[in-house]
Design a protein around this motif. Structure first.
Motif, PDB file in Angstrom:
ATOM      1  N   GLY A   1       5.487  10.502   4.158  1.00 27.78           N
ATOM      2  CA  GLY A   1       4.318  10.846   3.362  1.00 27.78           C
ATOM      3  C   GLY A   1       3.148   9.882   3.359  1.00 27.78           C
ATOM      4  O   GLY A   1       2.216  10.065   2.595  1.00 27.78           O
ATOM      5  N   TRP A   2       3.158   8.858   4.203  1.00 28.23           N
ATOM      6  CA  TRP A   2       1.972   7.985   4.176  1.00 28.23           C
ATOM      7  C   TRP A   2       0.881   8.528   5.080  1.00 28.23           C
ATOM      8  O   TRP A   2       1.150   9.274   6.027  1.00 28.23           O
ATOM      9  CB  TRP A   2       2.326   6.530   4.513  1.00 28.23           C
ATOM     10  CG  TRP A   2       3.110   6.296   5.783  1.00 28.23           C
ATOM     11  CD1 TRP A   2       4.452   6.150   5.884  1.00 28.23           C
ATOM     12  CD2 TRP A   2       2.586   6.169   7.113  1.00 28.23           C
ATOM     13  NE1 TRP A   2       4.826   5.946   7.185  1.00 28.23           N
ATOM     14  CE2 TRP A   2       3.691   5.949   7.971  1.00 28.23           C
ATOM     15  CE3 TRP A   2       1.311   6.205   7.680  1.00 28.23           C
ATOM     16  CZ2 TRP A   2       3.556   5.770   9.349  1.00 28.23           C
ATOM     17  CZ3 TRP A   2       1.179   6.028   9.059  1.00 28.23           C
ATOM     18  CH2 TRP A   2       2.300   5.820   9.873  1.00 28.23           C
ATOM     19  N   ARG A   3      -0.344   8.188   4.755  1.00 31.03           N
ATOM     20  CA  ARG A   3      -1.495   8.629   5.540  1.00 31.03           C
ATOM     21  C   ARG A   3      -2.393   7.455   5.837  1.00 31.03           C
ATOM     22  O   ARG A   3      -2.284   6.414   5.207  1.00 31.03           O
ATOM     23  CB  ARG A   3      -2.316   9.643   4.738  1.00 31.03           C
ATOM     24  CG  ARG A   3      -1.555  10.896   4.395  1.00 31.03           C
ATOM     25  CD  ARG A   3      -2.432  12.116   4.509  1.00 31.03           C
ATOM     26  NE  ARG A   3      -1.680  13.253   4.006  1.00 31.03           N
ATOM     27  CZ  ARG A   3      -1.831  13.727   2.776  1.00 31.03           C
ATOM     28  NH1 ARG A   3      -2.741  13.213   1.972  1.00 31.03           N
ATOM     29  NH2 ARG A   3      -1.106  14.742   2.364  1.00 31.03           N
ATOM     30  N   THR A   4      -3.275   7.660   6.799  1.00 33.65           N
ATOM     31  CA  THR A   4      -4.213   6.576   7.135  1.00 33.65           C
ATOM     32  C   THR A   4      -5.608   7.144   7.320  1.00 33.65           C
ATOM     33  O   THR A   4      -5.802   8.358   7.375  1.00 33.65           O
ATOM     34  CB  THR A   4      -3.851   5.871   8.462  1.00 33.65           C
ATOM     35  OG1 THR A   4      -4.170   6.772   9.531  1.00 33.65           O
ATOM     36  CG2 THR A   4      -2.402   5.488   8.534  1.00 33.65           C
TER      37      THR A   4
ATOM     38  N   ILE B   1       9.827   6.055   6.124  1.00 34.51           N
ATOM     39  CA  ILE B   1       9.174   6.259   4.825  1.00 34.51           C
ATOM     40  C   ILE B   1       8.275   7.476   4.976  1.00 34.51           C
ATOM     41  O   ILE B   1       7.380   7.476   5.820  1.00 34.51           O
ATOM     42  CB  ILE B   1       8.332   5.021   4.442  1.00 34.51           C
ATOM     43  CG1 ILE B   1       9.233   3.812   4.238  1.00 34.51           C
ATOM     44  CG2 ILE B   1       7.453   5.322   3.231  1.00 34.51           C
ATOM     45  CD1 ILE B   1       9.819   3.658   2.868  1.00 34.51           C
TER      46      ILE B   1
ATOM     47  N   GLN C   1       1.142   8.671  13.977  1.00 35.67           N
ATOM     48  CA  GLN C   1       0.791   9.126  12.627  1.00 35.67           C
ATOM     49  C   GLN C   1      -0.518   8.487  12.149  1.00 35.67           C
ATOM     50  O   GLN C   1      -1.015   8.841  11.088  1.00 35.67           O
ATOM     51  CB  GLN C   1       1.942   8.768  11.682  1.00 35.67           C
ATOM     52  CG  GLN C   1       2.208   9.798  10.595  1.00 35.67           C
ATOM     53  CD  GLN C   1       3.420   9.405   9.769  1.00 35.67           C
ATOM     54  OE1 GLN C   1       4.475   9.048  10.310  1.00 35.67           O
ATOM     55  NE2 GLN C   1       3.294   9.452   8.446  1.00 35.67           N
TER      56      GLN C   1
ATOM     57  N   ARG D   1       0.822  -1.214   0.000  1.00 28.86           N
ATOM     58  CA  ARG D   1       0.000   0.000   0.000  1.00 28.86           C
ATOM     59  C   ARG D   1       0.860   1.269   0.000  1.00 28.86           C
ATOM     60  O   ARG D   1       0.420   2.301  -0.487  1.00 28.86           O
ATOM     61  CB  ARG D   1      -0.902   0.012   1.239  1.00 28.86           C
ATOM     62  CG  ARG D   1      -2.133  -0.856   1.073  1.00 28.86           C
ATOM     63  CD  ARG D   1      -2.848  -1.026   2.389  1.00 28.86           C
ATOM     64  NE  ARG D   1      -4.253  -1.314   2.172  1.00 28.86           N
ATOM     65  CZ  ARG D   1      -5.161  -0.388   1.948  1.00 28.86           C
ATOM     66  NH1 ARG D   1      -4.837   0.880   1.929  1.00 28.86           N
ATOM     67  NH2 ARG D   1      -6.410  -0.734   1.737  1.00 28.86           N
ATOM     68  N   ILE D   2       2.057   1.185   0.571  1.00 27.23           N
ATOM     69  CA  ILE D   2       2.899   2.384   0.535  1.00 27.23           C
ATOM     70  C   ILE D   2       3.829   2.352  -0.679  1.00 27.23           C
ATOM     71  O   ILE D   2       4.792   3.111  -0.759  1.00 27.23           O
ATOM     72  CB  ILE D   2       3.703   2.593   1.842  1.00 27.23           C
ATOM     73  CG1 ILE D   2       4.626   1.409   2.116  1.00 27.23           C
ATOM     74  CG2 ILE D   2       2.763   2.848   3.015  1.00 27.23           C
ATOM     75  CD1 ILE D   2       5.598   1.653   3.246  1.00 27.23           C
TER      76      ILE D   2
ATOM     77  N   VAL E   1      -3.644   2.252   5.372  1.00 24.83           N
ATOM     78  CA  VAL E   1      -2.496   3.126   5.115  1.00 24.83           C
ATOM     79  C   VAL E   1      -2.274   3.264   3.610  1.00 24.83           C
ATOM     80  O   VAL E   1      -2.495   2.313   2.853  1.00 24.83           O
ATOM     81  CB  VAL E   1      -1.232   2.571   5.831  1.00 24.83           C
ATOM     82  CG1 VAL E   1      -0.849   1.212   5.262  1.00 24.83           C
ATOM     83  CG2 VAL E   1      -0.067   3.529   5.735  1.00 24.83           C
ATOM     84  N   ARG E   2      -1.881   4.449   3.167  1.00 26.53           N
ATOM     85  CA  ARG E   2      -1.611   4.629   1.734  1.00 26.53           C
ATOM     86  C   ARG E   2      -0.619   5.779   1.546  1.00 26.53           C
ATOM     87  O   ARG E   2      -0.465   6.625   2.420  1.00 26.53           O
ATOM     88  CB  ARG E   2      -2.902   4.907   0.972  1.00 26.53           C
ATOM     89  CG  ARG E   2      -3.503   6.240   1.316  1.00 26.53           C
ATOM     90  CD  ARG E   2      -4.864   6.434   0.712  1.00 26.53           C
ATOM     91  NE  ARG E   2      -5.269   7.826   0.875  1.00 26.53           N
ATOM     92  CZ  ARG E   2      -5.657   8.388   2.037  1.00 26.53           C
ATOM     93  NH1 ARG E   2      -5.717   7.672   3.157  1.00 26.53           N
ATOM     94  NH2 ARG E   2      -5.974   9.654   2.102  1.00 26.53           N
ATOM     95  N   ARG E   3       0.027   5.735   0.393  1.00 28.87           N
ATOM     96  CA  ARG E   3       0.937   6.847   0.082  1.00 28.87           C
ATOM     97  C   ARG E   3       0.429   7.506  -1.190  1.00 28.87           C
ATOM     98  O   ARG E   3       0.407   6.857  -2.231  1.00 28.87           O
ATOM     99  CB  ARG E   3       2.360   6.351  -0.092  1.00 28.87           C
ATOM    100  CG  ARG E   3       3.368   7.478  -0.005  1.00 28.87           C
ATOM    101  CD  ARG E   3       4.664   7.027   0.598  1.00 28.87           C
ATOM    102  NE  ARG E   3       5.335   6.028  -0.233  1.00 28.87           N
ATOM    103  CZ  ARG E   3       6.649   5.991  -0.414  1.00 28.87           C
ATOM    104  NH1 ARG E   3       7.414   6.878   0.153  1.00 28.87           N
ATOM    105  NH2 ARG E   3       7.186   5.049  -1.132  1.00 28.87           N
TER     106      ARG E   3
END
Lengths: 256, 471
Positions: free
Chosen positions: A132-135, A130, A168, A47-48, A253-255
């Motif tokens: 810049g990832w968000r959830t 890593i 985060q 996902r990232i 989670v994703r980037r």
């Protein structure tokens, strides 16, 4: 735990620079007991935006052998594992104790161990580095507490990364336990050589976790997970024990 | 002496079930840890002070032979008489001979080295009266026990249990109130101090450049023991040497802070000889018995670092195992993490010390973190386990299991078969596997993954390959 003298030169930002593909050691406990954790790790890494590969011969790091004094077996397993991970890419490990074994013990066990050790990255370290990832907020986990594994905290000196990663995640409040640095009582064969003592330690840990009113107890080691979840299920303590990777997978989670 | 359960595992099981003991251990060690934390917070550059202390101890060990000779020469110049003991029996023999004719009795200040050699038993076997004068040590002596902690010998007893044993001894009721307990002890022990003709102590540090014995105590009894009686005998492990006075200061700076959270102990004695002609008091003779008892063997092997220990007890206080079973369960005068290292040294032919004891640890590393001289205790616990395996210490079942598993884990196919077998054996409806019972009696096993991770991964790879190239 061996710190200092035997350390390999290690720079995480360097290892993870421009990384697009990683190898993964699922660890033997994940393979046999906690496939769900391994699946969560793969899902999070993909996902990232990382390509993941798992060599078929990536079974065990040899820590149970080394910890019980069977150094020759540990050496032979280390040799095999290094051969299994041909290539240069970072090796992601969802366990502080296996990471400690590969990063701190391999250099003393086998000639190739020093170079190999620099590729080993524990899962929470990777996530913390890593950008810049968000959830999204995960369901039913507004309050979480974190148990640091001894090998991750004191062995590798990784104290802040797992907390930064948890911080985060959207909509999760991190509540610290009292005496959070205390051992959960697993300790590998210690848990079966001294079962009463081992569960006395687990009970104190679970009581600390309960006092935080958290819905989830987050760990970074499947050994701690077996111990704490196993004890909670035995005594009827209502507390979800989950790996950091599971929480990230549930938080989608994703980037971007 | 209380009857002891037969082996370490049994003793640990009994101790961990003793709620009274658990409560005492938890509260006392917790209090000491909090005091230590505060003392270190007030210390400027605590990490730097730890390094200095470690280096002071290292300097002593690195050329121990040279420093020992220098220490011996300077002691003799100061009028201190030296004796060398290769082992515990020899040390006891020497001290018994020195103490012969001690009409007034023998008084002692707390000493782990004399616990190590079993000196009290040796003296009593000759029919002599020995009185411990440290309060905690006196209480355990009256109770016919041994100390359960390096610096707090009676830590395992509640104040009620302490008052009880003193009441019984003096034949008068003593209330379970610490000041009253202390008063009763002072009154009773004063008589012993006055009558005694021999005083026996340990040594915290020996300074080579000055020929000085350093002794730290909190109750003042150490001063009385070393200056009142006609003869003072000090038993000292050979590893206690530091080259210079500065080195000694470096160690003292962290010792009390780590041990009790004090900046300094109430009494820090520097003993550099017997009474001189122009001095009003002091002993006529000072003897130092230098004890090897396995130390020179350790000096040359992978366990040498354990000789840096300054016996502050911090690793006991922080150890999750010690905090739940206390010192007696270890079955050695040296308990806790550092006891795991020192006990095999002083008991070279005791199988329990070499095979079972190194496993009384979850390897959590808290001991390494807290140690004021940064001893890597977990590393040496692992070294002892490896040593035990090399000597075929563990039983053949354990050794076979590890040997077979080690072979299997290098071979994915054999491993897949073993994993299937484990899953089959551990399936809930098949009941308990004998070996897994130690786990399942108090914890649920996670269900063996229905589809192991590697299988899941392989199928996924095949599916995605098929999706890319459907044929």
């Amino acid at each position: 735990m061996t710190k200092g003298g035997q350390d390999v030169r290690f720079s995480l930002p360097e290892v993870l620079k421009d990384v697009s593909r990683v190898a993964m050691l699922p660890t033997c406990l994940v393979d046999v007991f906690y496939s769900r954790v391994g699946e969560a790790v793969v899902s999070v890494l993909e996902r990232i935006g990382l390509e993941v590969h798992v060599p078929p011969a990536s079974i065990c790091c040899g820590l149970p052998f080394y910890n019980n004094g069977y150094v020759e077996q540990a050496r032979s397993i280390a040799q095999g594992l290094i051969e299994a991970f041909a290539g240069e890419e970072p090796i992601v490990v969802p366990s502080g104790s296996c990471s400690w074994m590969m990063r701190h013990v391999y250099p003393q066990l086998v000639p190739e161990g020093g170079a190999f050790a620099t590729r080993v990255v524990e899962f929470s370290e990777l996530m913390a580095h890593i950008p810049g990832w968000r959830t999204e907020p995960p369901a039913g986990c507004a309050r979480a507490t974190y148990h640091p594994s001894c090998h991750l905290l004191r062995g590798l000196g990784v104290a802040d990364e797992p907390k930064a990663v948890l911080g985060q995640i959207q909509g999760v409040a991190l509540c610290a336990m009292d005496r959070e640095v205390d051992c959960c009582g697993f300790g590998g064969s210690f848990a079966v050589r001294y079962p009463e003592l081992s569960v006395a330690m687990a009970d104190d840990k679970l009581a600390s976790a309960a006092r935080t009113d958290a819905q989830a107890l987050v760990v970074t080691d499947v050994g701690c997970m077996m111990q704490l979840e196993g004890r909670a299920n035995h005594t009827g303590v209502k507390l979800r024990v989950l790996h950091l990777a599971e929480l990230l997978a549930e938080s989608k989670v994703r980037r971007p | 002496v209380k009857p002891q359960a037969t082996n370490l595992q049994d003793r640990a099981r009994v101790a961990v079930a003793n709620q009274k003991l658990r409560a005492a251990l938890w509260s006392v060690t917790g209090r000491i840890l909090a005091n230590r934390e505060q003392a270190l917070a007030e210390l400027d550059d605590a990490a730097g002070k730890r390094d200095l202390a470690r280096h002071a101890r290292m300097r002593g060990l690195q050329e121990l032979d040279v420093h020992l000779e220098r220490f011996a020469d300077n002691c003799e110049r100061n009028g201190i008489q030296l004796h060398w003991a290769a082992d515990a029996a020899q040390a006891n023999e020497i001290i018994c001979e020195l103490a012969a004719g001690c009409e007034g009795g023998i008084i002692k200040s707390k000493s782990m080295a004399t616990e190590e050699t079993g000196l009290n038993e040796a003296l009593e076997a000759r029919g002599w009266k020995v009185t411990e004068t440290d309060l905690g040590e006196w209480i355990v002596q009256l109770a016919r026990e041994h100390p359960s902690h390096i610096i707090a010998p009676a830590l395992h007893r509640s104040k009620e249990q302490c008052a009880e044993v003193i009441s019984e001894h003096i034949g008068q009721p003593v209330a379970a109130d610490p000041p009253l307990i202390v008063k009763a002890a002072r009154d009773r022990l004063r008589e012993e101090f006055i009558a005694a003709s021999v005083g026996i102590s340990g040594v915290n540090l020996g300074i080579a450049e000055t020929g000085t014995l350093v002794l730290v105590t909190n109750e003042g009894n150490g001063r009385l023991v070393t200056s009142g009686p006609r003869i003072h005998i000090a038993l000292m492990g050979i590893e206690k040497i530091v080259p210079t006075l500065d080195d000694a200061i470096g160690v003292l700076r962290v010792l009390a802070r780590s041990a009790t959270g004090q900046k300094m102990t109430s009494y820090t004695s520097f003993i550099s000889g017997p009474r001189r002609p122009d001095e009003p008091d002091g002993p006529n003779e000072v003897h130092v018995v230098l004890l090897d008892n396995g130390r020179s063997d350790y000096l040359g092997n992978e366990l040498w670092e354990s000789l840096l220990c300054i016996r502050c007890g911090a690793c006991l206080n922080t150890c999750p195992v010690y905090r739940r079973i206390g010192g007696h369960a270890y079955g050695s005068p040296y308990s806790g993490p550092v006891g795991l290292l020192v006990t095999p040294m002083i008991r070279p032919s005791d199988p329990e010390a070499h095979v079972a004891l190194p496993h009384a640890s979850s390897l959590c590393g808290a001991c390494h973190d807290i140690c004021p001289v940064l001893i890597d205790i977990p590393r040496m616990i692992l070294a002892l386990r490896a040593r035990s395996v090399r000597a075929q210490g563990p039983g053949w079942v354990e050794r076979s299991v590890f040997r077979v598993a080690g072979w299997v884990l290098r071979r994915p196919r054999a491993y897949a078969v073993l994993r299937w077998l484990v899953g089959w054996l551990l399936a809930p409806f098949r009941g308990r596997v004998p070996g897994a019972a130690a786990w399942t009696a108090s914890r649920r096993l996670p269900p063996v993954a229905r589809i192991p991770f590697h299988t899941w991964w392989r199928r996924r790879q095949l599916e995605s390959a098929h999706a890319r190239d459907p044929r």
